[in-house]
Scaffold this motif. Structure first.
Motif, PDB file in Angstrom:
ATOM      1  N   LYS A  76       5.967   2.522  14.558  1.00 38.30           N
ATOM      2  CA  LYS A  76       4.646   1.773  13.787  1.00 38.30           C
ATOM      3  C   LYS A  76       5.706   1.340  13.088  1.00 38.30           C
ATOM      4  CE  LYS A  76       0.517   2.185  14.220  1.00 38.30           C
ATOM      5  NZ  LYS A  76      -1.136   2.129  14.137  1.00 38.30           N
ATOM      6  N   VAL A  78       6.578  -0.420   8.904  1.00 38.07           N
ATOM      7  CA  VAL A  78       5.811  -0.183   7.737  1.00 38.07           C
ATOM      8  C   VAL A  78       5.558  -1.713   6.971  1.00 38.07           C
ATOM      9  CG1 VAL A  78       6.119   0.565   5.393  1.00 38.07           C
ATOM     10  CG2 VAL A  78       5.341   1.962   7.695  1.00 38.07           C
ATOM     11  N   GLN A 240      -1.250  -5.710  11.274  1.00 34.05           N
ATOM     12  CA  GLN A 240      -2.246  -4.478  11.898  1.00 34.05           C
ATOM     13  C   GLN A 240      -1.858  -4.840  13.274  1.00 34.05           C
ATOM     14  OE1 GLN A 240      -5.037  -4.704   9.676  1.00 34.05           O
ATOM     15  NE2 GLN A 240      -5.191  -2.793   8.411  1.00 34.05           N
ATOM     16  N   GLY A 243       0.901  -4.675  15.157  1.00 34.81           N
ATOM     17  CA  GLY A 243       1.313  -2.760  15.184  1.00 34.81           C
ATOM     18  C   GLY A 243       1.856  -2.036  13.939  1.00 34.81           C
ATOM     19  N   PHE A 244       2.278  -2.967  12.451  1.00 38.09           N
ATOM     20  CA  PHE A 244       2.646  -2.319  11.530  1.00 38.09           C
ATOM     21  C   PHE A 244       1.424  -1.811  11.080  1.00 38.09           C
ATOM     22  CE2 PHE A 244       4.473  -6.070  12.151  1.00 38.09           C
ATOM     23  CZ  PHE A 244       6.507  -5.875  11.799  1.00 38.09           C
ATOM     24  N   ASP A 245       1.964  -0.630  10.593  1.00 36.20           N
ATOM     25  CA  ASP A 245       1.366   0.548   9.207  1.00 36.20           C
ATOM     26  C   ASP A 245       1.083  -0.027   7.906  1.00 36.20           C
ATOM     27  OD1 ASP A 245       0.158   2.496   9.028  1.00 36.20           O
ATOM     28  OD2 ASP A 245       1.731   3.984   9.258  1.00 36.20           O
ATOM     29  N   VAL A 246       0.360  -0.836   7.365  1.00 37.88           N
ATOM     30  CA  VAL A 246      -0.417  -1.525   7.121  1.00 37.88           C
ATOM     31  C   VAL A 246      -0.647  -0.597   5.658  1.00 37.88           C
ATOM     32  CG1 VAL A 246      -1.122  -3.505   5.602  1.00 37.88           C
ATOM     33  CG2 VAL A 246      -0.394  -3.576   7.836  1.00 37.88           C
ATOM     34  N   TRP A 247      -0.251  -0.781   4.654  1.00 39.38           N
ATOM     35  CA  TRP A 247      -0.557   0.007   2.824  1.00 39.38           C
ATOM     36  C   TRP A 247      -0.548  -1.381   1.799  1.00 39.38           C
ATOM     37  CZ3 TRP A 247      -0.718   5.694   2.985  1.00 39.38           C
ATOM     38  CH2 TRP A 247      -0.396   6.329   3.544  1.00 39.38           C
ATOM     39  N   VAL A 266      -8.036  -2.466   5.018  1.00 42.17           N
ATOM     40  CA  VAL A 266      -6.873  -1.279   4.879  1.00 42.17           C
ATOM     41  C   VAL A 266      -7.855  -0.437   4.432  1.00 42.17           C
ATOM     42  CG1 VAL A 266      -5.671  -0.685   3.563  1.00 42.17           C
ATOM     43  CG2 VAL A 266      -5.047  -2.772   4.449  1.00 42.17           C
ATOM     44  N   HIS A 270      -4.642   4.327   3.523  1.00 42.90           N
ATOM     45  CA  HIS A 270      -3.331   3.853   3.722  1.00 42.90           C
ATOM     46  C   HIS A 270      -3.435   2.667   2.138  1.00 42.90           C
ATOM     47  CE1 HIS A 270      -2.828   4.738   7.818  1.00 42.90           C
ATOM     48  NE2 HIS A 270      -2.134   4.190   7.262  1.00 42.90           N
ATOM     49  N   ILE A 315       4.096   7.726   2.204  1.00 41.78           N
ATOM     50  CA  ILE A 315       4.518   7.337   3.750  1.00 41.78           C
ATOM     51  C   ILE A 315       5.277   7.830   4.549  1.00 41.78           C
ATOM     52  CG2 ILE A 315       4.564   4.496   4.566  1.00 41.78           C
ATOM     53  CD1 ILE A 315       3.457   3.368   2.130  1.00 41.78           C
ATOM     54  N   GLN A 333      10.321   1.006   4.049  1.00 41.17           N
ATOM     55  CA  GLN A 333       9.418  -0.779   4.792  1.00 41.17           C
ATOM     56  C   GLN A 333      10.163  -2.004   5.226  1.00 41.17           C
ATOM     57  OE1 GLN A 333       9.267   1.198   1.526  1.00 41.17           O
ATOM     58  NE2 GLN A 333       9.256  -0.516   0.000  1.00 41.17           N
TER      59      GLN A 333
END
Length: 426
Positions: A76, A78, A240, A243-247, A266, A270, A315, A333
């Motif tokens: 994934k 970021v 999202q 497939g991104f990992d969102v923080w 979120v 996260h 992360i 990221q």
């Protein structure tokens, strides 16, 4: 001696077996064909749905980045967002602090010694707070005691007492903003759940208030509304879905950010904010550390270089001194978004695109407009954008604030100076 006898199956049994095998072939072939079709036609990549508010080709460049990393089989990618004035308009820390004062939710320090609320609070500020605010009470009556409310608000909002004395000193300007940290420290004595309930109440009030509304805190009129940016909510959902990992990484207290971040999908797991240490289940006036900073040292928060440290630690799992340093590209990221000099370090670390909302912040706009590697994109604020800055950003002279507070030129990674930059996106 026993002999193994091989029996010839009957004709009926042979026919039944052949029929059973034959009946399996279409299902197997169908599954294989489906796999082949899935391989030939992967799920389509999402694109931004909201077009209004995006400047120039910013939307197209974000869509292209999403397409490049969509459903990345290598893991994934970021994406990291600042919160205040990046995902929302206005400041959730401010909104919460105003609510605390209006609803008598600030606890005085033990023995009335205000210096225990922040190691960076000056003696002048501690004295002013001690003189203005009650002692011997469980909570300060700031809804009616305007003198105390005014002093607290002045120290928090302007970094100075009502008499104009400097309120905080002795901190590294690239790792700590004591005014931001002080809000988290003033939550001492409450549980995380209680703080979340305060933030939820403030959120409800500020979202319900009309745009431009103000509220009275002490004797002052302060901002009384907050709005989510539809464009950023759409962007987060798109990332999202791809497939991104969102923080979220914010310099507001983490329980406050947790409450607000749910509004854009979120989860609290996260969302990273200023973290208090705890004692017997309640928050203390001390803070969690990162990198070389131990818990309770209170010298680094999610602020400029501190944001880099917390991102690397929480992360990417980098701990100790290494968390304070720029990591290899594979451990950074892909996308980052911010609006202020507080976001400079983690924006620079992004390997794909860096979205900047223009709030006329010197160092950030110097780097974004210079755009040395072509990965910076600038957008006006989506609500109440700033007017064009009529003079160039002072990149070559005073655009950078060093750890000791001195103003210096903004420099590239190789040490060369970025020339002054005109304001072009507003």
């Amino acid at each position: 001696m026993n002999q193994r006898v091989r029996l010839r199956p009957s004709a009926a049994a042979t026919a039944a077996l052949a029929l059973a095998v034959t009946s399996l072939v279409p299902a197997t072939a169908t599954a294989t064909e489906a796999e082949s079709r899935d391989h030939r036609t992967p799920r389509p990549c999402p694109t931004l749905r909201v077009s209004e508010g995006w400047f120039g080709d910013n939307k197209a460049r974000i869509d292209a980045l999403v397409a490049k990393h969509c459903h990345d089989k290598g893991g994934k990618p970021v994406a990291v967002f600042d919160w205040d004035n990046t995902v929302i308009k206005n400041d959730v820390g401010d909104a919460t602090f105003h609510w605390l004062l209006r609803n008598d939710r600030v606890r005085p320090p033990r023995d009335g010694d205000w210096s225990t609320t922040s190691r960076h609070l000056t003696p002048e500020a501690a004295t002013a707070l001690g003189a203005a605010c009650s002692t011997g009470v469980r909570v300060l009556p700031t809804s009616t005691d305007t003198r105390c409310a005014d002093e607290l608000l002045s120290v928090y909002a302007s970094g100075a007492t009502t008499a104009g004395k400097t309120a905080f000193a002795g901190h590294d300007r690239r790792r700590m903003e004591p005014q931001y940290a002080w809000l988290a420290q003033l939550l001492h004595g409450w549980t995380t759940r209680q703080v979340e309930s305060f933030a939820a109440a403030a959120r409800a009030e500020n979202l319900a208030a009309p745009q431009g509304a103000t509220q009275r805190v002490g004797t002052a009129q302060v901002t009384g509304w907050v709005r989510y940016y539809p464009q950023q909510r759409d962007l987060i959902r798109t990332l999202q879905d791809a497939g991104f990992d969102v923080w979220i990484v914010s310099a507001s207290p983490e329980p406050v950010v947790d409450v607000w971040a749910k509004g854009v999908g979120v989860a609290p797991s996260h969302a990273i904010g200023i973290r208090n240490t705890t004692e017997r289940g309640r928050l203390t006036a001390h803070l969690k550390g990162c990198g070389t900073v131990r818990d309770g040292k209170d010298t680094m928060i999610t602020y400029i270089d501190g944001k880099r440290c917390w991102i690397n630690q929480e992360i990417f799992g980098v701990h100790g001194p290494a968390a304070e340093r720029v990591q290899p590209a594979a451990r950074r990221q892909v996308f980052a978004a911010g609006d202020s000099d507080t976001d400079v370090s983690f924006l620079r670390d992004a390997t794909g695109l860096r979205l900047v909302l223009n709030r006329n912040k010197n160092e950030l706009m110097c780097r974004a407009y210079e755009n040395g590697d072509g990965r910076w994109i600038v957008n006006p604020m989506f609500i109440e954008p700033k007017q064009r800055k009529t003079t160039p950003y002072p990149c070559a002279s005073t655009g950078y604030t060093a750890g000791d507070g001195t103003a210096q030129p903004v420099r590239r990674s190789d040490g060369s100076v970025i020339p002054d930059q005109p304001d072009k996106v507003f």
